[in-house]
Scaffold this motif. Structure first.
Motif, short mmCIF file in Angstrom:
data_model
loop_
_atom_site.label_atom_id
_atom_site.label_comp_id
_atom_site.label_asym_id
_atom_site.label_seq_id
_atom_site.Cartn_x
_atom_site.Cartn_y
_atom_site.Cartn_z
N ASN A 101 -65.95 28.31 -8.44
CA ASN A 101 -66.28 27.07 -9.16
C ASN A 101 -65.82 25.82 -8.40
OD1 ASN A 101 -63.52 27.03 -9.46
ND2 ASN A 101 -63.54 27.15 -11.71
N GLY A 102 -65.28 26.00 -7.20
CA GLY A 102 -64.85 24.88 -6.38
C GLY A 102 -63.39 24.53 -6.52
N ASP A 103 -62.70 25.14 -7.49
CA ASP A 103 -61.26 24.89 -7.65
C ASP A 103 -60.49 25.44 -6.46
OD1 ASP A 103 -61.72 23.76 -10.11
OD2 ASP A 103 -61.02 25.49 -11.26
N LYS A 104 -59.38 24.80 -6.19
CA LYS A 104 -58.44 25.28 -5.18
C LYS A 104 -57.38 26.10 -5.91
CE LYS A 104 -60.17 22.80 -1.77
NZ LYS A 104 -61.00 23.42 -0.77
N VAL A 105 -57.16 27.33 -5.46
CA VAL A 105 -56.23 28.24 -6.12
C VAL A 105 -55.08 28.56 -5.19
CG1 VAL A 105 -55.99 30.54 -7.15
CG2 VAL A 105 -58.11 29.25 -7.48
N SER A 106 -53.86 28.34 -5.66
CA SER A 106 -52.66 28.70 -4.90
C SER A 106 -52.43 30.20 -5.00
CB SER A 106 -51.44 27.96 -5.46
OG SER A 106 -50.25 28.54 -4.94
N LEU A 107 -52.57 30.89 -3.88
CA LEU A 107 -52.33 32.33 -3.89
C LEU A 107 -50.86 32.64 -4.12
CD1 LEU A 107 -54.71 33.47 -1.02
CD2 LEU A 107 -55.15 33.37 -3.49
N ARG A 108 -49.99 31.75 -3.68
CA ARG A 108 -48.56 31.93 -3.93
C ARG A 108 -48.28 31.95 -5.42
NH1 ARG A 108 -44.84 27.52 -1.43
NH2 ARG A 108 -45.92 26.28 -2.96
N GLU A 109 -48.91 31.05 -6.16
CA GLU A 109 -48.71 31.00 -7.61
C GLU A 109 -49.37 32.17 -8.33
OE1 GLU A 109 -49.79 27.16 -9.10
OE2 GLU A 109 -48.47 26.12 -7.70
N GLU A 110 -50.41 32.73 -7.76
CA GLU A 110 -51.13 33.84 -8.40
C GLU A 110 -50.44 35.18 -8.17
OE1 GLU A 110 -53.54 33.46 -10.56
OE2 GLU A 110 -53.34 31.30 -10.20
N SER A 111 -49.60 35.25 -7.16
CA SER A 111 -48.95 36.51 -6.80
C SER A 111 -47.58 36.60 -7.46
CB SER A 111 -48.78 36.57 -5.28
OG SER A 111 -48.03 37.71 -4.91
N TRP A 112 -47.17 37.81 -7.75
CA TRP A 112 -45.81 38.06 -8.24
C TRP A 112 -44.83 38.04 -7.09
CZ3 TRP A 112 -44.12 42.39 -5.82
CH2 TRP A 112 -45.09 43.27 -5.36
N GLY A 113 -45.34 38.01 -5.85
CA GLY A 113 -44.54 37.96 -4.63
C GLY A 113 -45.42 38.34 -3.46
N LEU A 114 -45.85 37.35 -2.68
CA LEU A 114 -46.81 37.62 -1.60
C LEU A 114 -46.35 38.72 -0.65
CD1 LEU A 114 -47.97 34.01 -0.70
CD2 LEU A 114 -49.39 35.84 -1.63
N ALA A 115 -45.10 38.68 -0.23
CA ALA A 115 -44.61 39.68 0.72
C ALA A 115 -44.66 41.08 0.12
CB ALA A 115 -43.19 39.33 1.17
N GLY A 116 -44.37 41.18 -1.15
CA GLY A 116 -44.40 42.47 -1.82
C GLY A 116 -45.80 43.02 -2.04
N GLU A 117 -46.81 42.18 -1.92
CA GLU A 117 -48.19 42.63 -2.08
C GLU A 117 -48.59 43.63 -0.99
OE1 GLU A 117 -50.25 41.87 -4.55
OE2 GLU A 117 -49.58 39.97 -5.37
N LEU A 118 -47.84 43.64 0.11
CA LEU A 118 -48.18 44.53 1.22
C LEU A 118 -47.96 46.00 0.88
CD1 LEU A 118 -46.45 42.59 4.14
CD2 LEU A 118 -48.91 42.85 3.80
N TYR A 119 -46.90 46.29 0.15
CA TYR A 119 -46.37 47.65 0.10
C TYR A 119 -46.71 48.43 -1.17
CZ TYR A 119 -43.75 45.89 4.04
OH TYR A 119 -43.40 45.35 5.24
N ASN A 120 -46.50 49.69 -1.13
CA ASN A 120 -46.66 50.77 -2.11
C ASN A 120 -48.11 51.25 -2.13
OD1 ASN A 120 -48.17 49.52 -4.31
ND2 ASN A 120 -46.30 48.54 -5.00
N GLU A 121 -48.38 52.23 -2.96
CA GLU A 121 -49.71 52.85 -2.97
C GLU A 121 -50.81 51.91 -3.47
OE1 GLU A 121 -47.64 53.59 -6.77
OE2 GLU A 121 -47.09 54.10 -4.73
N GLU A 122 -50.43 50.84 -4.14
CA GLU A 122 -51.41 49.85 -4.61
C GLU A 122 -51.37 48.58 -3.77
OE1 GLU A 122 -53.73 50.22 -7.06
OE2 GLU A 122 -53.08 52.31 -7.01
N GLY A 123 -50.57 48.57 -2.73
CA GLY A 123 -50.43 47.38 -1.90
C GLY A 123 -51.59 47.19 -0.94
N TRP A 124 -51.62 46.03 -0.33
CA TRP A 124 -52.71 45.67 0.56
C TRP A 124 -52.84 46.63 1.75
CZ3 TRP A 124 -51.18 39.83 0.82
CH2 TRP A 124 -51.58 39.19 -0.37
N ILE A 125 -51.72 47.08 2.30
CA ILE A 125 -51.81 47.98 3.45
C ILE A 125 -52.53 49.26 3.05
CG2 ILE A 125 -50.52 49.34 5.13
CD1 ILE A 125 -48.32 47.16 4.98
N ALA A 126 -52.07 49.89 1.98
CA ALA A 126 -52.66 51.16 1.54
C ALA A 126 -54.11 50.99 1.11
CB ALA A 126 -51.83 51.75 0.40
N LYS A 127 -54.42 49.88 0.45
CA LYS A 127 -55.77 49.70 -0.07
C LYS A 127 -56.78 49.26 0.99
CE LYS A 127 -55.53 46.89 -3.63
NZ LYS A 127 -55.45 46.18 -4.92
#
Length: 126
Positions: A90-116
């Motif tokens: 819709n043209g809005d600017k979205v802060s990914l930092r604010e949307e994440s529970w912790g950007l660095a932590g998004e990398l890990y575990n079976e549901e993390g970015w690396i695995a997926k």
């Protein structure tokens, strides 16, 4: 696209465009397939090492890449002077930092970015 999808799209792009290029790059350097001046110097140094020691280096390449990604994302997460911003449909600017529970932590575990999203080797040791 909802904000969770924007966050996941960033994670997918980060894995495919950074992690999945960095790991094979260093595999190629160590394997003698890259012929830059820097690579030749590294290969010359590696030629003095035992095969088992080179295997150790090869095995830690993904961990080095992942640690670098982790600290980069943590810096974005913790330093108010920086942010990652995505464009919503819709043209809005979205802060990914604010949307994440912790950007660095998004990398890990079976549901993390690396695995997926990454096609390169990954060994979960946590």
């Amino acid at each position: 696209m909802n904000t969770k999808k924007l966050l996941d799209k960033f994670g997918e792009t980060l894995m495919k465009e950074v992690r999945d290029y960095a790991i094979p790059h260093w595999d190629s350097v160590i394997g003698g397939k890259t012929q830059t001046t820097e690579a030749k110097i590294i290969q010359d140094n590696l030629s003095k090492m035992k095969k088992e020691d080179i295997e150790i280096i090869i095995n830690i390449i993904p961990k080095i890449v992942d640690t670098t990604l982790f600290y980069f994302l943590r810096m974005i997460e913790e330093d108010d002077g920086f942010d990652l911003v995505a464009d919503a449909e819709n043209g809005d600017k979205v802060s990914l930092r604010e949307e994440s529970w912790g950007l660095a932590g998004e990398l890990y575990n079976e549901e993390g970015w690396i695995a997926k999203y990454s096609k390169e080797r990954y060994e979960e040791i946590y």
